[in-house]
Design an enzyme around this catalytic site. Structure first.
Site, PDB file in Angstrom:
ATOM      1  N   LEU A 190     117.959  59.941 118.761  1.00 37.02           N
ATOM      2  CA  LEU A 190     116.985  60.566 117.868  1.00 37.02           C
ATOM      3  C   LEU A 190     115.792  59.657 117.625  1.00 37.02           C
ATOM      4  CD1 LEU A 190     119.602  61.866 115.325  1.00 37.02           C
ATOM      5  CD2 LEU A 190     118.087  63.328 116.656  1.00 37.02           C
ATOM      6  N   GLY A 191     116.052  58.383 117.703  1.00 37.74           N
ATOM      7  CA  GLY A 191     114.947  57.460 117.456  1.00 37.74           C
ATOM      8  C   GLY A 191     115.379  56.034 117.690  1.00 37.74           C
ATOM      9  N   ASP A 206     109.280  49.768 103.234  1.00 38.20           N
ATOM     10  CA  ASP A 206     108.848  50.055 104.602  1.00 38.20           C
ATOM     11  C   ASP A 206     108.468  51.522 104.717  1.00 38.20           C
ATOM     12  OD1 ASP A 206     108.221  49.526 107.220  1.00 38.20           O
ATOM     13  OD2 ASP A 206     110.291  49.604 107.951  1.00 38.20           O
ATOM     14  N   LYS A 246     106.378  54.384 105.769  1.00 37.89           N
ATOM     15  CA  LYS A 246     105.395  54.641 106.826  1.00 37.89           C
ATOM     16  C   LYS A 246     105.762  55.977 107.447  1.00 37.89           C
ATOM     17  CE  LYS A 246     108.187  51.921 109.980  1.00 37.89           C
ATOM     18  NZ  LYS A 246     108.226  50.951 111.028  1.00 37.89           N
ATOM     19  N   ASN A 282     109.055  56.841 109.018  1.00 37.46           N
ATOM     20  CA  ASN A 282     110.209  56.936 108.132  1.00 37.46           C
ATOM     21  C   ASN A 282     110.154  58.175 107.244  1.00 37.46           C
ATOM     22  OD1 ASN A 282     111.380  54.649 109.177  1.00 37.46           O
ATOM     23  ND2 ASN A 282     110.434  53.274 107.685  1.00 37.46           N
ATOM     24  N   ASP A 324     115.451  55.372 106.295  1.00 36.05           N
ATOM     25  CA  ASP A 324     115.331  53.947 106.542  1.00 36.05           C
ATOM     26  C   ASP A 324     115.330  53.134 105.254  1.00 36.05           C
ATOM     27  OD1 ASP A 324     115.172  51.717 108.033  1.00 36.05           O
ATOM     28  OD2 ASP A 324     113.198  52.075 108.876  1.00 36.05           O
ATOM     29  N   THR A 355     105.720  47.150 107.702  1.00 32.41           N
ATOM     30  CA  THR A 355     104.967  47.325 108.926  1.00 32.41           C
ATOM     31  C   THR A 355     103.499  47.130 108.594  1.00 32.41           C
ATOM     32  OG1 THR A 355     106.616  48.887 109.615  1.00 32.41           O
ATOM     33  CG2 THR A 355     104.543  48.926 110.810  1.00 32.41           C
ATOM     34  N   ASP A 404     105.399  22.340 128.029  1.00 35.25           N
ATOM     35  CA  ASP A 404     103.940  22.455 127.994  1.00 35.25           C
ATOM     36  C   ASP A 404     103.363  21.266 127.234  1.00 35.25           C
ATOM     37  OD1 ASP A 404     101.337  23.312 127.984  1.00 35.25           O
ATOM     38  OD2 ASP A 404     101.649  24.778 126.381  1.00 35.25           O
ATOM     39  N   ASN A 447     100.550  19.497 127.219  1.00 34.41           N
ATOM     40  CA  ASN A 447      99.242  19.480 126.561  1.00 34.41           C
ATOM     41  C   ASN A 447      99.019  20.714 125.681  1.00 34.41           C
ATOM     42  OD1 ASN A 447      98.828  21.430 128.419  1.00 34.41           O
ATOM     43  ND2 ASN A 447      97.039  20.497 129.400  1.00 34.41           N
ATOM     44  N   ASP A 461     106.756  55.476 137.462  1.00 40.15           N
ATOM     45  CA  ASP A 461     106.218  55.523 138.819  1.00 40.15           C
ATOM     46  C   ASP A 461     106.800  56.713 139.570  1.00 40.15           C
ATOM     47  OD1 ASP A 461     105.104  54.976 141.283  1.00 40.15           O
ATOM     48  OD2 ASP A 461     106.579  53.427 141.784  1.00 40.15           O
ATOM     49  N   ASP A 470      92.865  46.489 139.004  1.00 36.01           N
ATOM     50  CA  ASP A 470      92.769  47.385 140.153  1.00 36.01           C
ATOM     51  C   ASP A 470      92.975  48.855 139.756  1.00 36.01           C
ATOM     52  OD1 ASP A 470      95.429  47.390 139.606  1.00 36.01           O
ATOM     53  OD2 ASP A 470      96.112  46.895 141.636  1.00 36.01           O
TER      54      ASP A 470
END
Ligand code: ADP
Ligand code: MG
Length: 456
Positions: free
Chosen positions: A16-17, A133, A135, A138, A155, A174, A326, A328, A399, A439
């Site tokens: 459902l989600g 939360d 939004k 929800n 939620d 959010t 990494d 630097n 695709d 491209d």
């Protein structure tokens, strides 16, 4: 009792989600045959026993919540890996999807929807529960037998029990909908009013009040707290509606309306249909559709990541490793930097061979350097090779003609049916974002890179 003895997950399969750490699917009660929603939350989301215990305590409080506009929580299970929450099933989908499908949305409807959300919020606040939360994702709709709809707030898993006058200091929610004081981590239940103010703003205009291309930009915009009620689409919005928006998006928490005051506002008493300006409604919808497309792509991506990709923990570990190499700190690994590190752990010759293998594997653009994404993809746990296979499957879903590249048309075909009427420009921009070598289509590598960005 284990969940599988009580609920059948196979009978009516259907997701459902999805959220970043959870999945919601349909299940049937073995005895009563009642169809319910089951939210599965991975325990890895709650890393310590203490966090897990807090979560269980809070769940027990939500079990007591009983309100027409709050999705009912029935039961709660757990096993080694997951928590399972059994909730009332909601059949109408998410609020914004419904609006887009209907193709129109009046002030009267905005008032109708907001009134129901706010009555749920008032009920929760009266029990000292703040949602945190709120939004559109929800806010679900339940279609009644008369063809009407009822709003249901879901939620509550991140909600929090507060004591009156308490200031909460966890950052949650959010970004688009987050109140400025939540960003500063010093807030109370009024943050829910702000979030509902943002929802109302979007309902009336189709656009978020505080926008930006990146999280940082959105964050800045919220902290600054300025939004417009002056653009074209706002010109035909009633004074009552604008007044309520501005009182809910009131920066000063003290002055911001409470849930009770919002419910008493004249806009929520709106009974009569306002004069509808067709052009404005069209404009509002177009805005909303574009705004929604962004989230659709994210959701689709999350759906794949949830089941196919590496966990956040694993990503953090890899990030740590990357940072160490990494030297630097420019966010790019050169062959030398990797070699340096490998030499610490093995003899020079083996190190050279290993590093060459990595470069052959991951230096996709042949630049002689590796960036963060390339590194993560290359070093993902070998055991997860199967999952890489799945990512390939996800790619193949897009695709359609199997030529190894995703075209603009193919993205439209997969994501389009649920989000029709989108600007041509929008799709092109989406491709541009992902298509690093420019491209005009998305390669498998570019697709992987896009997926990696989402796990932040
Ligand atoms: P998360 O914490 O991951 O955001 P939610 O509880 O919001 O989880 O559920 C994720 C999505 O699943 C929701 O946005 C909604 O689309 C769908 N969903 C959640 N609960 C139900 C339900 N009871 N009935 C139907 N759909 C649901
Ligand atoms: Mg949610």
């Amino acid at each position: 009792m284990t969940i599988n003895l009580v609920y059948d997950q196979r009978q009516c399969q259907g997701v459902l989600g999805v959220g970043a750490f959870s999945q919601v699917r349909k299940v049937t009660h073995r005895k009563t045959r009642a169809i319910r929603a089951m939210k599965v939350i991975s325990k890895s989301r709650l890393s310590t026993t203490e966090l897990q215990q807090n979560f269980i305590n809070e769940i027990n409080v939500y079990k007591q919540l009983d309100h027409p506009h709050i999705l009912k929580l029935y039961e709660f299970y757990q096993d080694e890996k997951n928590f399972y929450i059994i909730i009332e099933l909601c059949t109408g989908g998410e609020l914004f999807d419904k609006i887009i499908e209907k193709g129109s949305f009046s002030e009267k409807e905005a008032s109708y929807v907001m009134k129901q959300i706010m009555s749920a919020v008032l009920y929760a606040h009266n029990q000292n529960i703040v949602h945190r939360d709120l939004k559109p994702e929800n806010v679900l709709l339940d279609i009644t037998s008369q063809g009407n709809y009822n709003v249901k707030v879901v939620d509550w898993g991140t909600a929090k029990i507060f004591s009156p006058n308490q200031q909460i200091n966890e950052k949650f929610g959010t970004l688009y909908y987050m109140a400025p004081e939540v960003l500063k981590r010093n807030y109370n239940e009024k943050c829910d009013i702000w979030s509902c103010g943002v929802i109302l703003y979007i309902l009336l205009s189709g656009m978020p009040p505080f926008g930006g291309k990146t999280d940082l930009e959105i964050q800045k915009s919220i902290t600054y707290g300025k939004y417009t009620l002056d653009s074209d689409v706002w010109n035909s919005v009633s004074a009552h509606a604008k007044d309520l928006v501005s009182q809910m998006l009131q920066y000063d928490v003290q002055k911001r309306l409470s849930a009770k005051q919002v419910l008493e506002h004249p806009f929520l008493q709106l009974q009569h249909q306002e004069k509808v300006d067709k052009q404005i409604v069209q404009c509002r919808l177009k805005n909303l559709v574009n705004f929604r497309a962004e989230q659709k792509l994210q959701q689709a991506t999350l759906m794949f990541i949830g089941t196919t990709m590496i966990s956040k923990e694993e990503k953090n570990q890899l990030m740590q490793a990357f940072k160490e190499m990494d030297q630097n700190g420019d966010g790019i690994l050169t062959k030398e930097e990797i070699l340096e590190t490998y030499k610490k752990y093995m003899d020079d010759e083996t190190a050279c061979q290993e590093v060459q293998k990595i470069m052959d594997l991951v230096d996709m653009d042949g630049s002689g350097t590796i960036d963060y994404t390339e590194f993560i993809i290359a070093t993902m746990d070998r055991k997860k090779a199967v999952q890489k296979e799945k990512l390939k499957e996800a790619f193949q879903i897009f695709d359609k003609d199997g030529n190894g590249f995703i075209s603009e048309q193919e993205i439209k075909d997969v994501l389009g049916p649920s989000i029709t009427g989108i600007d041509e420009k929008y799709w092109m921009n989406m491709i541009k974002e992902i298509d690093k070598n420019g491209d005009g289509q998305i390669s498998y590598e570019e697709f992987c890179a896009m997926m990696m960005k989402i796990i932040q």
